[in-house]
Design a protein around this motif. Sequence first.
Motif, mmCIF file in Angstrom:
data_model
loop_
_atom_site.group_PDB
_atom_site.id
_atom_site.type_symbol
_atom_site.label_atom_id
_atom_site.label_comp_id
_atom_site.label_asym_id
_atom_site.label_seq_id
_atom_site.Cartn_x
_atom_site.Cartn_y
_atom_site.Cartn_z
ATOM 1 N N SER A 191 0.831 -1.202 0.000
ATOM 2 C CA SER A 191 0.000 0.000 0.000
ATOM 3 C C SER A 191 0.867 1.254 0.000
ATOM 4 O O SER A 191 0.539 2.255 -0.650
ATOM 5 C CB SER A 191 -0.929 -0.007 1.210
ATOM 6 O OG SER A 191 -1.791 -1.123 1.189
ATOM 7 N N ARG A 291 -6.850 -0.172 -1.124
ATOM 8 C CA ARG A 291 -6.232 1.128 -1.400
ATOM 9 C C ARG A 291 -5.248 1.023 -2.562
ATOM 10 O O ARG A 291 -5.027 2.008 -3.270
ATOM 11 C CB ARG A 291 -5.544 1.671 -0.145
ATOM 12 C CG ARG A 291 -4.339 0.883 0.327
ATOM 13 C CD ARG A 291 -3.863 1.358 1.689
ATOM 14 N NE ARG A 291 -4.799 0.991 2.743
ATOM 15 C CZ ARG A 291 -4.657 1.325 4.007
ATOM 16 N NH1 ARG A 291 -3.618 2.038 4.390
ATOM 17 N NH2 ARG A 291 -5.546 0.952 4.908
ATOM 18 N N SER A 322 -11.345 0.323 5.227
ATOM 19 C CA SER A 322 -11.434 -0.398 3.954
ATOM 20 C C SER A 322 -12.700 -0.024 3.198
ATOM 21 O O SER A 322 -12.693 0.069 1.962
ATOM 22 C CB SER A 322 -11.398 -1.907 4.209
ATOM 23 O OG SER A 322 -10.166 -2.296 4.780
ATOM 24 N N TYR A 325 -12.042 3.159 1.298
ATOM 25 C CA TYR A 325 -11.253 2.965 0.075
ATOM 26 C C TYR A 325 -12.093 2.323 -1.028
ATOM 27 O O TYR A 325 -11.940 2.662 -2.206
ATOM 28 C CB TYR A 325 -10.007 2.130 0.368
ATOM 29 C CG TYR A 325 -8.857 2.971 0.865
ATOM 30 C CD1 TYR A 325 -8.117 3.768 -0.002
ATOM 31 C CD2 TYR A 325 -8.528 2.986 2.213
ATOM 32 C CE1 TYR A 325 -7.074 4.555 0.458
ATOM 33 C CE2 TYR A 325 -7.483 3.772 2.689
ATOM 34 C CZ TYR A 325 -6.759 4.552 1.800
ATOM 35 O OH TYR A 325 -5.736 5.342 2.260
#
Length: 457
Positions: A191, A291, A322, A325
């Motif tokens: 990420s 992401r 989450s 995202y």
Amino acid sequence: MHRLADRVHLEELVNTDILRRSVKVYVVSALMPYATGRDHLLLQLVLGQRDLSRAGDLFSLDDDEIEDCLSQALDEIKTISCHPDYVTNDNDQAVVEICITRITTAIRETCSMERHGPALVTLWESCLKHNLQPQGKDEDTPHAKIASDITSCILQNYNRAPTMALAIPVAVRFLQQGNRELSRNMSSYLSLAAITEVEMLVQHTQAIINSVLGGVYPVNYSTVYLVKLKLDVCSLEICQQGLLWAPVLVFGFMPSLQCSHSGKVFKDADEAISSQIDCQHMDISNSMLLRVLFSVYPLEPDPIHQHIQDLVALIPKLDQTSKQYLLRLLQMISNRHPQALTCLVPYLISHLCDASLSDALLGVLVEVAKVSPASLSPFLPALRIVGQQTPGLLGHVTKIHGAVGLTNEPEMENSHMAFGAESSLAVGAEPGAGLSFKLQRPQILKTLQNIVQNIAT
């Protein structure tokens, strides 16, 4: 004798096996003060003889003393760890663990990752050939421990392109090895890499999607439909794996659901779906990779479009971070390729009762309505209820009604009659000054267009 002898001569005696093994250890110890970083004898001794008793002495050496021979030591560790007996040899495992800690520390302190990175990544990759799945509760295998110890040293250099070019293809392969903790750590670093080196991740988009869905038997939401709509109640039926979830009573604007097989009643669609997913032992430990998908989408949208239903099906099990995202990903798709989301309209509407999602989801549905008004037309009654229950969402709801009304005259009249007064109030009309229900169709259309334009501005 060792204090007076020439260092090179003693090394030759050791290397040519003229001295017995027992004497070698003594001579190597004697040579320690004179050893160079290019060929440090203590490191050779510890690895060559698997000498656990001397391994701790490595930490008494300066990083610069051993920096020259780190790649050679990593190659030796790879040889040791690939031996069939390694998984049962506690002594070798302890020696390797200590040496890796010392080597990775030296690499960090001497900023020599680019020099020793290839050897480190090679050792790291060799772990993929062995079992990495935990053998007991929180008990890593020997090779999983090696991989874990190396991971942070390599991927902390996520902003260095040469290192990431070597590391990312290997890191992605670790995501599907059945080790939750290792996978989570890898996901976290990937990420970060997506921030600066997203181009290197593009070719691995499918593998990343598989990791997000890995270990999951996702509900296919192409089989989820809002099939019966009324002005005051939105009834939901979900047919999945032969089970029929039928509405039994109203919960908000969505019904509660009862499983025709077990008779169990759930308060809403989410709880019913979550129950099904729980029964399938869902594991979404890599949800943080959402992401990464958000970052790679502009460069590689097609794989994400192909799996968008399965990704959205994860919503009931995602944490708030989450979820955000995933919402950002949906918003990006709706701005660039809204037609890819038309199949998700029923499921997105079913989540409008979640206050943390409703505003963003309605924004997505507005974009979908612009390119596919027909996909929203059956759900206008449910959307009216959303607008009536949450005035702050009335702007989005009215835009959707306007988009549908441009292509569906009967629905336009219904929307005006059932929704016009509320929309007028939303844009500041006087209470009681609702729109006339006797306007002709062109006037209705113009009125709806004005409402939408006023709300938009």
